[in-house]
Write an enzyme that holds these catalytic residues in place. Sequence first.
Site, PDB file in Angstrom:
ATOM      1  N   LYS A  44     -10.965  -5.178  -4.581  1.00 42.26           N
ATOM      2  CA  LYS A  44     -11.990  -4.216  -5.133  1.00 42.26           C
ATOM      3  C   LYS A  44     -11.061  -2.904  -5.462  1.00 42.26           C
ATOM      4  O   LYS A  44     -11.606  -2.013  -6.239  1.00 42.26           O
ATOM      5  CB  LYS A  44     -12.847  -4.054  -4.040  1.00 42.26           C
ATOM      6  CG  LYS A  44     -12.456  -3.594  -2.785  1.00 42.26           C
ATOM      7  CD  LYS A  44     -13.348  -3.908  -1.581  1.00 42.26           C
ATOM      8  CE  LYS A  44     -12.747  -4.027  -0.333  1.00 42.26           C
ATOM      9  NZ  LYS A  44     -13.377  -4.359   0.678  1.00 42.26           N
TER      10      LYS A  44
ATOM     11  N   LYS B 127      -4.202 -11.332  -6.096  1.00 44.19           N
ATOM     12  CA  LYS B 127      -5.346 -11.809  -5.400  1.00 44.19           C
ATOM     13  C   LYS B 127      -6.502 -10.595  -6.189  1.00 44.19           C
ATOM     14  O   LYS B 127      -6.145  -9.783  -6.559  1.00 44.19           O
ATOM     15  CB  LYS B 127      -5.413 -11.707  -4.103  1.00 44.19           C
ATOM     16  CG  LYS B 127      -5.260 -10.164  -3.542  1.00 44.19           C
ATOM     17  CD  LYS B 127      -5.549 -10.332  -2.013  1.00 44.19           C
ATOM     18  CE  LYS B 127      -5.903  -8.755  -1.444  1.00 44.19           C
ATOM     19  NZ  LYS B 127      -6.213  -8.494  -0.056  1.00 44.19           N
TER      20      LYS B 127
ATOM     21  N   LYS C 278       0.734  -1.299  -0.112  1.00 45.82           N
ATOM     22  CA  LYS C 278      -0.126  -0.037  -0.161  1.00 45.82           C
ATOM     23  C   LYS C 278       0.704   1.340  -0.060  1.00 45.82           C
ATOM     24  O   LYS C 278       0.486   2.352  -0.772  1.00 45.82           O
ATOM     25  CB  LYS C 278      -0.942  -0.039   1.196  1.00 45.82           C
ATOM     26  CG  LYS C 278      -1.868  -0.895   0.926  1.00 45.82           C
ATOM     27  CD  LYS C 278      -3.456  -0.542   1.975  1.00 45.82           C
ATOM     28  CE  LYS C 278      -4.315  -1.622   1.926  1.00 45.82           C
ATOM     29  NZ  LYS C 278      -5.329  -1.497   2.710  1.00 45.82           N
TER      30      LYS C 278
HETATM   31  P1  AMP Z   1     -10.932  -6.545   3.240  1.00 49.18           P
HETATM   32  O1  AMP Z   1     -11.718  -6.155   1.988  1.00 49.18           O
HETATM   33  O2  AMP Z   1      -9.533  -6.305   2.673  1.00 49.18           O
HETATM   34  O3  AMP Z   1     -11.369  -5.988   4.395  1.00 49.18           O
HETATM   35  O4  AMP Z   1     -10.974  -8.183   3.345  1.00 49.18           O
HETATM   36  C1  AMP Z   1     -12.024  -8.836   4.130  1.00 49.18           C
HETATM   37  C2  AMP Z   1     -11.620 -10.247   4.177  1.00 49.18           C
HETATM   38  O5  AMP Z   1     -11.932 -10.687   2.991  1.00 49.18           O
HETATM   39  C3  AMP Z   1     -10.438 -10.640   4.918  1.00 49.18           C
HETATM   40  O6  AMP Z   1     -10.617 -11.906   5.594  1.00 49.18           O
HETATM   41  C4  AMP Z   1      -9.756 -11.038   3.468  1.00 49.18           C
HETATM   42  O7  AMP Z   1      -8.528 -11.958   3.975  1.00 49.18           O
HETATM   43  C5  AMP Z   1     -10.751 -11.586   2.565  1.00 49.18           C
HETATM   44  N1  AMP Z   1     -10.421 -11.339   1.083  1.00 49.18           N
HETATM   45  C6  AMP Z   1     -10.146 -10.290   0.444  1.00 49.18           C
HETATM   46  N2  AMP Z   1      -9.834 -10.564  -0.812  1.00 49.18           N
HETATM   47  C7  AMP Z   1      -9.781 -11.962  -0.838  1.00 49.18           C
HETATM   48  C8  AMP Z   1      -9.459 -12.725  -1.861  1.00 49.18           C
HETATM   49  N3  AMP Z   1      -9.361 -12.199  -3.116  1.00 49.18           N
HETATM   50  N4  AMP Z   1      -9.571 -14.164  -1.675  1.00 49.18           N
HETATM   51  C9  AMP Z   1     -10.054 -14.690  -0.533  1.00 49.18           C
HETATM   52  N5  AMP Z   1     -10.211 -13.897   0.698  1.00 49.18           N
HETATM   53  C10 AMP Z   1     -10.126 -12.532   0.511  1.00 49.18           C
END
Ligand code: AMP
Length: 330
Positions: A198, A195, A113
């Site tokens: 968004k 990965k 980031k």
């Molecule tokens: P965040 O959007 O970063 O707050 O992520 C929320 C949750 O979604 C966390 O547990 C992340 O590890 C999971 N997560 C986000 N992107 C992925 C992805 N591409 N594949 C699997 N898990 C994800």
Amino acid sequence: MEKKVVFSGVQPSGGLTIGNYIGAIKNFVDLQEKYNCYYCIVDLHAITVPQIPKDLRKNTLEVLAIYLASGLDPEKCTLFIQSHVDAHVELTWVLNSISYMGQLNRMTQFKEKSKKSEENLNAALFTYPVLMAADILLYQTEFVPVGEDQKQHLELARDLAERFNNRYSETFKIPEPLIQKFGARIMSLQNPENKMSKSDENENSYILILDKPDVIRRKIKRAVTDSIGEVKYNDEQLGIKNLMNIYSVFSGDSIDVIENRYEGLGYGKFKEDVAEVVISGLAPIQKRYDDLMKNKDYLEKVYRQGAEKANYAAIKTLRKVYRKVGFIQR
Ligand code: AMP
Ligand code: TRP
């Protein structure tokens, strides 16, 4: 016997993807039956990158509605907004005092980031994982269901808990990550080595939980594959492997069954079917989401009650911590 505690959080940074759903939210739903679960919308984490205030408000409610629409039940688990429970920030400060700069500097998410926002490298982005540790440790959490990308942050939370316990006496439970074997890392449709995220500039690289059927069809049709032409599960065909994972999670079919079904059929038909499986898996969630967003009073009731319950548990731990570090009781 008291139920063990599960804690997890999702950032309200706009449009959750099917990666969030598969890697995190879907598991939250299963866990609420057996454990005392706290699921948080981590708005304090979200401001580590610039946010437009009115969008942040909207996105926060959106995550709550997606939680509920996915099957989280406020009678079974505690759903709340991070900034509503003051103890998260308060414990962060104390944990900052035992966090080493060197270790925070090695966090991959920080490194990535900070590369993206060099002019706007703020201190909160650096201490982000300490806030996450505070989230978890406040609730005497046993298990933390997250996607693979959060493993390093969990390790830090464990280190901080141990360090505090050693320095001041037993206070925190040491949390364990719960990472699904399957679907812990859903990859970008455009670059299956990264990965799905968004925050990707290319909209075609991710599918949002709220994407309309036509959009889903288009994005999957454009998903990057390879020239091998066979639906086989291996690391030479990362794009196909990723689509097979997605197919499997939404249909419940095993990888073997999918391989057999598409033997000799090529990618066109396979991709069409992946799209349909995703569309029908998301349809009931989208329907419930639309209904919930029309009922703001209900959403408000859920997050208010959630904050009350969370606050009660969090304060207990915070009081202990304040006492142990030597603050005079108020
Ligand atoms: P965040 O959007 O970063 O707050 O992520 C929320 C949750 O979604 C966390 O547990 C992340 O590890 C999971 N997560 C986000 N992107 C992925 C992805 N591409 N594949 C699997 N898990 C994800
Ligand atoms: N950092 C996590 C992410 O980006 C979100 C998060 C914040 C979290 N606090 C948490 C996840 C506590 C699990 C437990 O995905």
